[in-house]
Each structure stands twice: as C-alpha cells, then as structure tokens.
Scaffold this active site. Structure first.
Site, PDB file in Angstrom:
ATOM      1  N   CYS A 257      -5.018   9.736  -2.948  1.00  0.00           N
ATOM      2  CA  CYS A 257      -4.267   8.792  -2.099  1.00  0.00           C
ATOM      3  C   CYS A 257      -2.832   8.630  -2.595  1.00  0.00           C
ATOM      4  O   CYS A 257      -1.926   8.355  -1.806  1.00  0.00           O
ATOM      5  CB  CYS A 257      -4.905   7.410  -2.118  1.00  0.00           C
ATOM      6  SG  CYS A 257      -6.577   7.381  -1.574  1.00  0.00           S
TER       7      CYS A 257
ATOM      8  N   HIS B 242     -11.344   7.290   5.179  1.00  0.00           N
ATOM      9  CA  HIS B 242     -10.433   8.428   5.304  1.00  0.00           C
ATOM     10  C   HIS B 242     -11.201   9.676   4.887  1.00  0.00           C
ATOM     11  O   HIS B 242     -12.018   9.609   3.956  1.00  0.00           O
ATOM     12  CB  HIS B 242      -9.241   8.304   4.336  1.00  0.00           C
ATOM     13  CG  HIS B 242      -8.096   7.487   4.814  1.00  0.00           C
ATOM     14  ND1 HIS B 242      -7.311   6.753   3.953  1.00  0.00           N
ATOM     15  CD2 HIS B 242      -7.558   7.317   6.044  1.00  0.00           C
ATOM     16  CE1 HIS B 242      -6.351   6.147   4.626  1.00  0.00           C
ATOM     17  NE2 HIS B 242      -6.475   6.470   5.898  1.00  0.00           N
TER      18      HIS B 242
ATOM     19  N   ASP C 289       0.814  -1.223   0.000  1.00  0.00           N
ATOM     20  CA  ASP C 289       0.000   0.000   0.000  1.00  0.00           C
ATOM     21  C   ASP C 289       0.845   1.269   0.000  1.00  0.00           C
ATOM     22  O   ASP C 289       0.296   2.371   0.097  1.00  0.00           O
ATOM     23  CB  ASP C 289      -0.916   0.025   1.235  1.00  0.00           C
ATOM     24  CG  ASP C 289      -2.240  -0.707   1.015  1.00  0.00           C
ATOM     25  OD1 ASP C 289      -2.682  -0.808  -0.147  1.00  0.00           O
ATOM     26  OD2 ASP C 289      -2.834  -1.164   2.015  1.00  0.00           O
TER      27      ASP C 289
ATOM     28  N   ARG D  51       0.641  -1.771   7.570  1.00  0.00           N
ATOM     29  CA  ARG D  51       1.173  -0.531   6.980  1.00  0.00           C
ATOM     30  C   ARG D  51       2.125   0.203   7.927  1.00  0.00           C
ATOM     31  O   ARG D  51       2.648   1.283   7.571  1.00  0.00           O
ATOM     32  CB  ARG D  51       0.020   0.414   6.575  1.00  0.00           C
ATOM     33  CG  ARG D  51      -0.919  -0.172   5.527  1.00  0.00           C
ATOM     34  CD  ARG D  51      -1.780   0.904   4.873  1.00  0.00           C
ATOM     35  NE  ARG D  51      -0.992   1.812   4.054  1.00  0.00           N
ATOM     36  CZ  ARG D  51      -1.470   2.918   3.490  1.00  0.00           C
ATOM     37  NH1 ARG D  51      -2.736   3.249   3.662  1.00  0.00           N
ATOM     38  NH2 ARG D  51      -0.697   3.699   2.755  1.00  0.00           N
TER      39      ARG D  51
ATOM     40  N   ARG E 197      -9.751   5.664  11.250  1.00  0.00           N
ATOM     41  CA  ARG E 197      -8.297   5.525  11.273  1.00  0.00           C
ATOM     42  C   ARG E 197      -7.648   6.503  12.273  1.00  0.00           C
ATOM     43  O   ARG E 197      -7.029   6.101  13.242  1.00  0.00           O
ATOM     44  CB  ARG E 197      -7.721   5.738   9.873  1.00  0.00           C
ATOM     45  CG  ARG E 197      -8.237   4.746   8.810  1.00  0.00           C
ATOM     46  CD  ARG E 197      -7.607   3.397   8.948  1.00  0.00           C
ATOM     47  NE  ARG E 197      -8.090   2.412   7.988  1.00  0.00           N
ATOM     48  CZ  ARG E 197      -7.504   2.135   6.832  1.00  0.00           C
ATOM     49  NH1 ARG E 197      -6.436   2.783   6.443  1.00  0.00           N
ATOM     50  NH2 ARG E 197      -7.990   1.182   6.043  1.00  0.00           N
TER      51      ARG E 197
HETATM   52  C1  LIG Z   1      -8.188   8.167   0.436  1.00  0.00           C
HETATM   53  N1  LIG Z   1      -7.535   7.008   0.710  1.00  0.00           N
HETATM   54  C2  LIG Z   1      -8.378   5.949   0.731  1.00  0.00           C
HETATM   55  C3  LIG Z   1      -6.208   7.033   0.951  1.00  0.00           C
HETATM   56  N2  LIG Z   1      -5.671   8.060   1.179  1.00  0.00           N
HETATM   57  N3  LIG Z   1      -5.492   5.932   0.995  1.00  0.00           N
HETATM   58  C4  LIG Z   1      -5.712   4.724   0.428  1.00  0.00           C
HETATM   59  C5  LIG Z   1      -5.208   3.694   1.349  1.00  0.00           C
HETATM   60  C6  LIG Z   1      -5.559   2.316   0.915  1.00  0.00           C
HETATM   61  C7  LIG Z   1      -5.051   1.269   1.835  1.00  0.00           C
HETATM   62  N4  LIG Z   1      -5.356  -0.035   1.290  1.00  0.00           N
HETATM   63  C8  LIG Z   1      -5.641   1.371   3.230  1.00  0.00           C
HETATM   64  O1  LIG Z   1      -6.726   0.856   3.462  1.00  0.00           O
HETATM   65  O2  LIG Z   1      -5.009   1.943   4.111  1.00  0.00           O
END
Ligand SMILES: CN(C)C(=N)NCCC[C@H](N)C(=O)O
Length: 264
Positions: free
Chosen positions: A257, A163, A63, A88, A134
C-alpha cells in the site's frame, strides 16, 4: 532489475475515520512509530538498489501514505485514481499532478472509480483487477483501453480484503501468491487456470496483510508476521525481507500500500 517506486512519508498519518474494517479511530495510531516503520521500508528498497521518489504529503489527507492507491502506471502511461470515499478524494488529483509535474505526458484522469494499484496489479502480459468494494468494473475496461493491456477482472468478496493487493501479489511477471477465500468461486477458478503454480496463502497470513507484499522477482518485502508465507517464499528460492508496519496496518495498509510502482 531496478524498480522505481513512489512513496509518501506519513507526516500527516492518523486513523481519523473508518472506511475499512481494520480502522478504529477510537484506538488511534502513533504517527512517530508509523514514520519510523515507513523509513525502514524506504531504506529496505534503497538497500536493494531500487529508486525511490517521494511525493509531498498533504495536510488533512491522513491516508496519503498509501501511495499504491494514487495511480496505475504501466509503460509510462499514468491512469489516475478516483477514490470511493470522499475522505480520500483529494489524493487522486495530488498524485496525478505529481506525475504531470515530473514529465509524464501520458497521464489520464479516470472517469470511473478506481483506487490505482490497490486494485490493479501488473504482470508481464496482463493486469489483474479487483472489484467488489472499491474499484468500479467499468474502470477495468477504461484501464484496458488506455493501457492497451488485457485486464482480467477478479471479484473480491471479503470486506477485510477490500483491495486486490490485500489478497494477492505478483511474485514476478508470470506468477502470484494469493488467499483464495478473498475471491468469488468464479474468480478462484480463473486464478487456478491462470496460475497453476501459485503460492496459496493461509487465512492467518492474509489476516496480517501478508499478501500486501512487494516482489521485484528476486526479493520479497513482506509483513514480518506472515511466517508461513515467508517460509514458502524461501522454499521457492525468493529472498525474504520482513518489515514491521504494524502501525500503518491500523489504517488497513502494508508494504505494498505504501509503494506505487512506476513502470516505464
Ligand atoms: C492494500 N491496501 C489496503 C492499500 N493499498 N491501501 C491501504 C488504504 C488504507 C486506507 N485507510 C483505505 O481504506 O483506503
């Protein structure tokens, strides 16, 4: 105005685990397609005259392409990410090291969980901050203290929009586009009060991550599938640059992202 973006080529991209509702490891993802879509995004920024810096991708961090989650940079101050999921976790230090190695002296490791620009979006006079899935609300206070900018907390309530940058993007330094259904009733009221002239996106456009867009105040780089939102942006005088990042969406990400803005 020229922007400076940090990006990470998806050389190790894969959907190997599921940490958001968009991810289905059994369906997999095509890395070569993801790389070519990401290259198109990078070229779009360069054609607009923006500067793009690159961080080396790290094997085992599929990621890491989602650079926006790696830090929050405002006025040259770098507030490091501390990821929610162990998969991550190593990305936080990797991004912070990049900034230190590149001469950013005011770089701070976070005490509280936060996913960088995934949940912090910067306008001229304030920073909007998401929480609920998150980023810890205490990170909002920590960021405010470190950056010396007012941070406004917004409560996210729909797991598809885990997010803040899946549900809202700054159009410029003083206005935004957003999907109200991603926010709690109180946060919807806050958004209405702060941004009476905002673009209100439909659930359909939000569901193709249309709000995971990047605006430089004139040009908006946006997922190609978000048709109505593109029309409204054009009506408001923005140049629209549609991109196809469908392969990266299999991990739950879009243009924003993949793009960490370095301010100052
Ligand atoms: C707006 N988004 C969604 C982001 N800024 N990041 C994507 C992160 C994707 C990663 N698989 C996760 O779930 O953390």
């Amino acid at each position: 105005m020229t922007r400076h973006y940090l990006m990470c080529r998806p050389d190790h991209f894969a959907v190997e685990y599921a940490i958001n509702p968009w991810m289905h490891p059994e369906a997999g993802a095509d890395r070569e397609v993801a790389i070519s879509q990401w290259e198109t995004l990078r070229s779009a920024y360069q054609e607009l005259g923006h500067r793009v810096s690159l961080i080396d991708p790290v094997e085992g961090l599929p990621d890491m392409v989602f650079a926006a989650n790696g830090a929050l940079v405002v006025g040259g101050r770098v507030y490091g990410a501390r990821f929610t999921h162990p998969q991550r976790a190593a990305e936080g230090p990797a991004y912070l090291d990049w900034f230190v190695d590149n001469g950013y002296e005011r770089a701070q490791e976070a005490t509280f969980t936060n996913e960088g620009e995934g949940d912090f979006l910067t306008l001229d006079h304030l920073v909007l901050a998401g929480t609920g899935f998150r980023t810890d609300i205490f990170a909002h206070k920590e960021a405010q203290e470190f950056l010396g900018r007012p941070v406004v907390t917004l409560q996210l309530v729909d797991p598809r929009f885990y997010h803040l940058d899946t549900a809202l993007f700054p159009l410029n330094g003083h206005n935004v586009a957003y999907f109200p259904g991603a926010f709690s009733p109180g946060s919807q009221e806050v958004l209405r009060a702060l941004f009476p002239d905002a673009i209100i996106a439909s659930e359909g456009d939000a569901s193709v991550l249309g709000l995971n867009a990047v605006s430089d105040g004139t040009n908006v780089v946006i997922n190609i599938e978000a048709a109505d939102l593109q029309l409204e942006l054009k009506r408001r005088g923005f140049e629209v640059i549609p991109v196809d990042l469908s392969e990266l969406r299999k991990a739950g990400g879009g243009p924003k992202c993949c793009t960490l803005e370095i301010r100052g």
